[in-house]
Design a protein around this motif. Structure first.
Motif, PDB file in Angstrom:
ATOM      1  N   ARG A   1       0.845  -1.188   0.000  1.00 19.40           N
ATOM      2  CA  ARG A   1       0.000   0.000   0.000  1.00 19.40           C
ATOM      3  C   ARG A   1       0.880   1.236   0.000  1.00 19.40           C
ATOM      4  O   ARG A   1       2.075   1.173   0.327  1.00 19.40           O
ATOM      5  CB  ARG A   1      -0.937   0.004   1.215  1.00 19.40           C
ATOM      6  CG  ARG A   1      -0.268   0.313   2.554  1.00 19.40           C
ATOM      7  CD  ARG A   1      -1.308   0.475   3.642  1.00 19.40           C
ATOM      8  NE  ARG A   1      -0.730   0.776   4.955  1.00 19.40           N
ATOM      9  CZ  ARG A   1      -0.484   1.998   5.392  1.00 19.40           C
ATOM     10  NH1 ARG A   1      -0.733   3.050   4.612  1.00 19.40           N
ATOM     11  NH2 ARG A   1       0.020   2.192   6.601  1.00 19.40           N
ATOM     12  N   ALA A   2       0.298   2.345  -0.356  1.00 18.54           N
ATOM     13  CA  ALA A   2       1.035   3.607  -0.356  1.00 18.54           C
ATOM     14  C   ALA A   2       0.918   4.282   0.998  1.00 18.54           C
ATOM     15  O   ALA A   2      -0.097   4.157   1.692  1.00 18.54           O
ATOM     16  CB  ALA A   2       0.489   4.535  -1.442  1.00 18.54           C
ATOM     17  N   LEU A   3       1.965   4.972   1.386  1.00 16.84           N
ATOM     18  CA  LEU A   3       1.934   5.771   2.614  1.00 16.84           C
ATOM     19  C   LEU A   3       1.122   7.038   2.379  1.00 16.84           C
ATOM     20  O   LEU A   3       1.151   7.617   1.283  1.00 16.84           O
ATOM     21  CB  LEU A   3       3.352   6.152   3.028  1.00 16.84           C
ATOM     22  CG  LEU A   3       4.250   5.044   3.569  1.00 16.84           C
ATOM     23  CD1 LEU A   3       5.703   5.454   3.424  1.00 16.84           C
ATOM     24  CD2 LEU A   3       3.932   4.756   5.012  1.00 16.84           C
ATOM     25  N   THR A   4       0.427   7.495   3.398  1.00 18.15           N
ATOM     26  CA  THR A   4      -0.215   8.800   3.325  1.00 18.15           C
ATOM     27  C   THR A   4       0.860   9.878   3.504  1.00 18.15           C
ATOM     28  O   THR A   4       1.997   9.584   3.914  1.00 18.15           O
ATOM     29  CB  THR A   4      -1.286   8.950   4.407  1.00 18.15           C
ATOM     30  OG1 THR A   4      -0.643   8.922   5.696  1.00 18.15           O
ATOM     31  CG2 THR A   4      -2.311   7.827   4.326  1.00 18.15           C
ATOM     32  N   GLU A   5       0.499  11.119   3.235  1.00 20.08           N
ATOM     33  CA  GLU A   5       1.462  12.216   3.405  1.00 20.08           C
ATOM     34  C   GLU A   5       1.910  12.320   4.853  1.00 20.08           C
ATOM     35  O   GLU A   5       3.095  12.511   5.140  1.00 20.08           O
ATOM     36  CB  GLU A   5       0.829  13.533   2.944  1.00 20.08           C
ATOM     37  CG  GLU A   5       1.794  14.700   2.945  1.00 20.08           C
ATOM     38  CD  GLU A   5       1.176  15.968   2.377  1.00 20.08           C
ATOM     39  OE1 GLU A   5       1.783  17.049   2.561  1.00 20.08           O
ATOM     40  OE2 GLU A   5       0.096  15.885   1.757  1.00 20.08           O
ATOM     41  N   ASP A   6       0.970  12.164   5.778  1.00 25.22           N
ATOM     42  CA  ASP A   6       1.302  12.227   7.203  1.00 25.22           C
ATOM     43  C   ASP A   6       2.240  11.079   7.589  1.00 25.22           C
ATOM     44  O   ASP A   6       3.207  11.276   8.330  1.00 25.22           O
ATOM     45  CB  ASP A   6       0.016  12.162   8.030  1.00 25.22           C
ATOM     46  CG  ASP A   6       0.294  12.088   9.526  1.00 25.22           C
ATOM     47  OD1 ASP A   6       0.845  13.069  10.071  1.00 25.22           O
ATOM     48  OD2 ASP A   6      -0.008  11.042  10.136  1.00 25.22           O
ATOM     49  N   GLU A   7       1.965   9.875   7.091  1.00 25.32           N
ATOM     50  CA  GLU A   7       2.807   8.720   7.404  1.00 25.32           C
ATOM     51  C   GLU A   7       4.215   8.896   6.844  1.00 25.32           C
ATOM     52  O   GLU A   7       5.204   8.511   7.481  1.00 25.32           O
ATOM     53  CB  GLU A   7       2.174   7.441   6.854  1.00 25.32           C
ATOM     54  CG  GLU A   7       0.961   6.967   7.636  1.00 25.32           C
ATOM     55  CD  GLU A   7       0.294   5.776   6.998  1.00 25.32           C
ATOM     56  OE1 GLU A   7      -0.308   4.955   7.722  1.00 25.32           O
ATOM     57  OE2 GLU A   7       0.349   5.653   5.752  1.00 25.32           O
ATOM     58  N   SER A   8       4.310   9.462   5.650  1.00 29.42           N
ATOM     59  CA  SER A   8       5.632   9.696   5.054  1.00 29.42           C
ATOM     60  C   SER A   8       6.458  10.627   5.928  1.00 29.42           C
ATOM     61  O   SER A   8       7.653  10.388   6.173  1.00 29.42           O
ATOM     62  CB  SER A   8       5.469  10.301   3.649  1.00 29.42           C
ATOM     63  OG  SER A   8       4.824   9.407   2.781  1.00 29.42           O
TER      64      SER A   8
END
Length: 353
Positions: A162-169
């Protein structure tokens, strides 16, 4: 012997393929008879060489793969897969290869959970490629695995990236900086490596192949040079960097005082998934979510693609070129992740009727 040779001559005159039983007979003959058959032009030299054993054929096939422009690592991977099939089925000569026995062996490995469905497909691909080569080089009259098929491996997947969200990045980069040294890299260096992958889509092997001389940070369009021999598709590429990204200044500081031939990163010779997992835990981001979505180093590439699609509204063709893959379908099917939130957003943007 006379009847067998007569049958071979008949196949030669009529152009019919040598039947399996006659092919196995050729494989069982001593060298002096094979040499005579070659001298009389009843069989070709390659066919006689194929009678020795499959190990000779596999070594020749490996050299052929490398000669076609593939890496030694790629060739070795293909050969190793075929060697396991050959050993598992007890094949000694090319004529021993049987579709039924190969399918049974693969099914047993799959049933015992020694291989997954996708891995089974990789074995089939390698085995068919080997038999195609045997046929082209006249080691075999025809490909015995011509009709063996792959199976859909989607049902075997216990997880997908899955892709990371902006916050997770952002949390991942911050946690990496503060998480000390591990896997051969200091915290700031790991954060830099992650940010580079997030903003370029570079794969793990491509990232760790970069040297100082591959950075062109002071040009009008800052970019990274990826040599063909390190790219997965074996094509040279220049990857643009965002002009106002903090990545550029971080890279400048990182390479200050270093030689042009120095590696940009020097982690342990390990896969990036193990390294990033430690920093994910420090950031409080689950390695695998409740839907089976997994984050490893390659998920940073998925994040890059998903950001291009969802935030930057990049054209699919542009995304294909930035990701350096052979088809737009691959970009849409595997690399971009919309998610339920994006579906809701799209529906809410429908015109009022």
């Amino acid at each position: 012997l006379q009847r067998k040779i007569g049958h071979l001559v008949s196949c030669l005159i009529t152009g019919n393929p040598i039947p399996p039983d006659l092919s196995r007979w050729i494989d069982s003959q001593p060298k002096r008879i094979l040499d005579n058959l070659v001298q009389w032009e009843i069989i070709r030299p390659q066919r006689a060489a194929g009678a020795s054993d499959l190990s000779i054929c596999l070594e020749a096939w490996k050299k052929s793969i490398i000669a076609d422009g593939r890496t030694e690592k790629h060739a070795r991977l293909y050969v190793n897969r075929v060697e396991k099939i050959v050993e598992g089925c007890g094949f000694n000569y090319p004529a021993d290869i049987r579709e039924g026995e190969v399918k049974n062996w693969l099914h047993k490995q799959y049933s015992k959970k020694k291989i997954a469905g996708r891995t089974r497909d990789h074995y089939v691909t390698a085995a068919k490629a080997f038999c195609n080569w045997l046929e082209r080089e006249d080691y075999l009259p025809a490909n015995p695995l011509k009709y063996i098929s792959k199976r859909s491996s989607q049902a075997d997947h216990q997880y997908t990236r899955r892709a990371l969200t902006e916050d997770e990045s952002q949390r991942l980069l911050k946690a990496a900086e503060e998480n000390g040294e591990h896997h051969g890299l200091a915290g700031k260096e790991r954060a830099l490596l992650y940010q580079l992958a997030l903003e370029t889509g570079l794969r793990w092997n491509e990232c760790v192949s970069l040297k100082v001389m591959h950075l062109h940070l002071d040009e009008e369009i800052p970019k990274i040079h990826l040599e063909a021999r390190f790219a997965k598709n074996r094509k040279e590429a220049y990857l643009p960097l965002k002009k106002d990204s903090s990545l550029i200044e971080k890279l400048r500081r990182h390479i200050q005082g270093r030689e042009s031939k120095d590696l940009l990163f020097s982690p342990w010779k390990d896969k990036g998934a193990h390294m990033i997992r430690v920093d994910l835990e420090a950031a409080g981001i689950p390695y695998q979510d409740e839907n089976g979505g997994l984050i490893d180093f390659h998920a940073l590439r998925h994040t890059f693609a998903t950001t291009l699609a969802n935030k930057c509204n990049a054209h699919p063709k542009t995304m294909q070129e930035l990701l350096r893959v052979h088809s737009i379908d691959l970009v849409m099917k595997y690399y971009t992740h919309a998610g339920f939130d994006k579906q809701v957003e799209a529906i809410n943007n429908l015109p009022s009727l």
